[in-house]
Design a protein around this motif. Sequence first.
Motif, mmCIF file in Angstrom:
data_model
loop_
_atom_site.group_PDB
_atom_site.id
_atom_site.type_symbol
_atom_site.label_atom_id
_atom_site.label_comp_id
_atom_site.label_asym_id
_atom_site.label_seq_id
_atom_site.Cartn_x
_atom_site.Cartn_y
_atom_site.Cartn_z
ATOM 1 N N PHE A 293 0.749 35.521 -10.752
ATOM 2 C CA PHE A 293 0.591 35.057 -9.376
ATOM 3 C C PHE A 293 1.827 34.282 -8.908
ATOM 4 O O PHE A 293 2.382 33.471 -9.650
ATOM 5 C CB PHE A 293 -0.652 34.181 -9.236
ATOM 6 N N ARG A 294 2.223 34.542 -7.663
ATOM 7 C CA ARG A 294 3.316 33.813 -7.035
ATOM 8 C C ARG A 294 2.886 33.426 -5.627
ATOM 9 O O ARG A 294 2.111 34.146 -4.982
ATOM 10 C CB ARG A 294 4.598 34.639 -6.967
ATOM 11 N N LEU A 295 3.394 32.302 -5.143
ATOM 12 C CA LEU A 295 3.065 31.814 -3.806
ATOM 13 C C LEU A 295 4.351 31.613 -3.014
ATOM 14 O O LEU A 295 5.211 30.828 -3.409
ATOM 15 C CB LEU A 295 2.294 30.493 -3.899
ATOM 16 N N LEU A 296 4.479 32.338 -1.894
ATOM 17 C CA LEU A 296 5.637 32.222 -1.018
ATOM 18 C C LEU A 296 5.276 31.374 0.201
ATOM 19 O O LEU A 296 4.238 31.608 0.841
ATOM 20 C CB LEU A 296 6.111 33.603 -0.555
ATOM 21 N N LEU A 297 6.145 30.417 0.522
ATOM 22 C CA LEU A 297 5.876 29.487 1.618
ATOM 23 C C LEU A 297 7.068 29.431 2.576
ATOM 24 O O LEU A 297 7.867 28.493 2.553
ATOM 25 C CB LEU A 297 5.576 28.090 1.061
ATOM 26 N N PRO A 298 7.234 30.446 3.425
ATOM 27 C CA PRO A 298 8.267 30.373 4.454
ATOM 28 C C PRO A 298 7.837 29.428 5.569
ATOM 29 O O PRO A 298 6.658 29.353 5.911
ATOM 30 C CB PRO A 298 8.360 31.819 4.963
ATOM 31 N N ASP B 238 4.019 41.405 -10.014
ATOM 32 C CA ASP B 238 3.669 40.142 -9.376
ATOM 33 C C ASP B 238 2.539 40.353 -8.376
ATOM 34 O O ASP B 238 2.503 41.355 -7.655
ATOM 35 C CB ASP B 238 4.871 39.558 -8.629
ATOM 36 N N PHE B 239 1.611 39.398 -8.325
ATOM 37 C CA PHE B 239 0.591 39.395 -7.276
ATOM 38 C C PHE B 239 0.963 38.255 -6.347
ATOM 39 O O PHE B 239 0.827 37.075 -6.679
ATOM 40 C CB PHE B 239 -0.809 39.207 -7.847
ATOM 41 N N ILE B 240 1.463 38.617 -5.169
ATOM 42 C CA ILE B 240 2.147 37.656 -4.305
ATOM 43 C C ILE B 240 1.237 37.209 -3.170
ATOM 44 O O ILE B 240 0.711 38.025 -2.401
ATOM 45 C CB ILE B 240 3.449 38.257 -3.752
ATOM 46 N N LEU B 241 1.076 35.899 -3.060
ATOM 47 C CA LEU B 241 0.362 35.261 -1.960
ATOM 48 C C LEU B 241 1.395 34.687 -0.999
ATOM 49 O O LEU B 241 2.450 34.208 -1.433
ATOM 50 C CB LEU B 241 -0.531 34.132 -2.473
ATOM 51 N N ILE B 242 1.096 34.707 0.291
ATOM 52 C CA ILE B 242 2.053 34.177 1.256
ATOM 53 C C ILE B 242 1.337 33.380 2.336
ATOM 54 O O ILE B 242 0.236 33.738 2.770
ATOM 55 C CB ILE B 242 2.892 35.312 1.899
#
Length: 301
Positions: A54-59, A22-26
């Motif tokens: 691609f994945r997008l994390l939104l805490p 995974d290529f993770i964006l945050i």
Amino acid sequence: FQPVPREQKLALRRAYGYSPDDFILIYPADFSARKNQNMLFDTLKLLLEKDKHFRLLLPGSDVEARPFLDYAKSIGVADHVEALGYRRDIRQLVGLSDVSVSSSRQEGLPINLVEAMALGNPVVATDVRGNRDLVQDGESGYLVPLNDSRAMADRIWSLYTDPEQTAAFGVAGRTLAQAYAVEPVQGDLFTYWKSAPEGELDLIVSNPPYLTAEEMRHLQPEVAQEPAMALEAGEDGLVFYRVLAQHYQKLLRPGGALVLEIGWQQREAVTALLAANGWADIACRKDFGGNDRCMIARRPG
């Protein structure tokens, strides 16, 4: 916040259920028009057309998330987006990510990017106030025009395809973040003034607890997760302001400033406390919501 070695990053991914591929964006931020998450969804759509990893994390607070998540679903990227809600493990989440992003329309000092850079993440952010003061375009990350999702996607893709550049930005960002490092010192606001040297400070900044006893009984869910000692300030919410107004002026040099965050209904009460204790040039500033939020006062001289 320290850089996360690759072995630790992979261990974090295993613990959180993410793949090494995974290529993770945050982007740690509350959902809001100012934080502009829809730009990231448009960016993600363009990236997924090239590669599905691609994945997008939104805490962040998701109280206002529904319209944004509905938009993500409408353009077909929802399966690659995770709205994580309020979190206490931001360091770990940023540490397992590849790139920190910001789609904000405006910032003061974007602490989320300072923390990302301290952890060694490259940054791709909008070229707006605050972001441009922190990110050096082409050295510690990239700045892109506001709402130009294609430009952001192109910059993220260049990092995805160039691990050496990604690593170099991480090192440069770590160096820049050191300028914002703060050494924490444990102390007691109610007694520190007794032993502190007088007349040596130029600035005192405080965001003290300021909720009244009544407000403590009606907290919003995301606020209720905070320790009570970080929120409660006596029956009238002014306990800490009294101590600061009465005892901390002498620690400042003549003309030195005291800057306080206040509750939106406390302007008159805090102004009166400062005036009664001889502070000069007392003024109030509003937040982006139009509420009274910051008091500024100076030691005369």
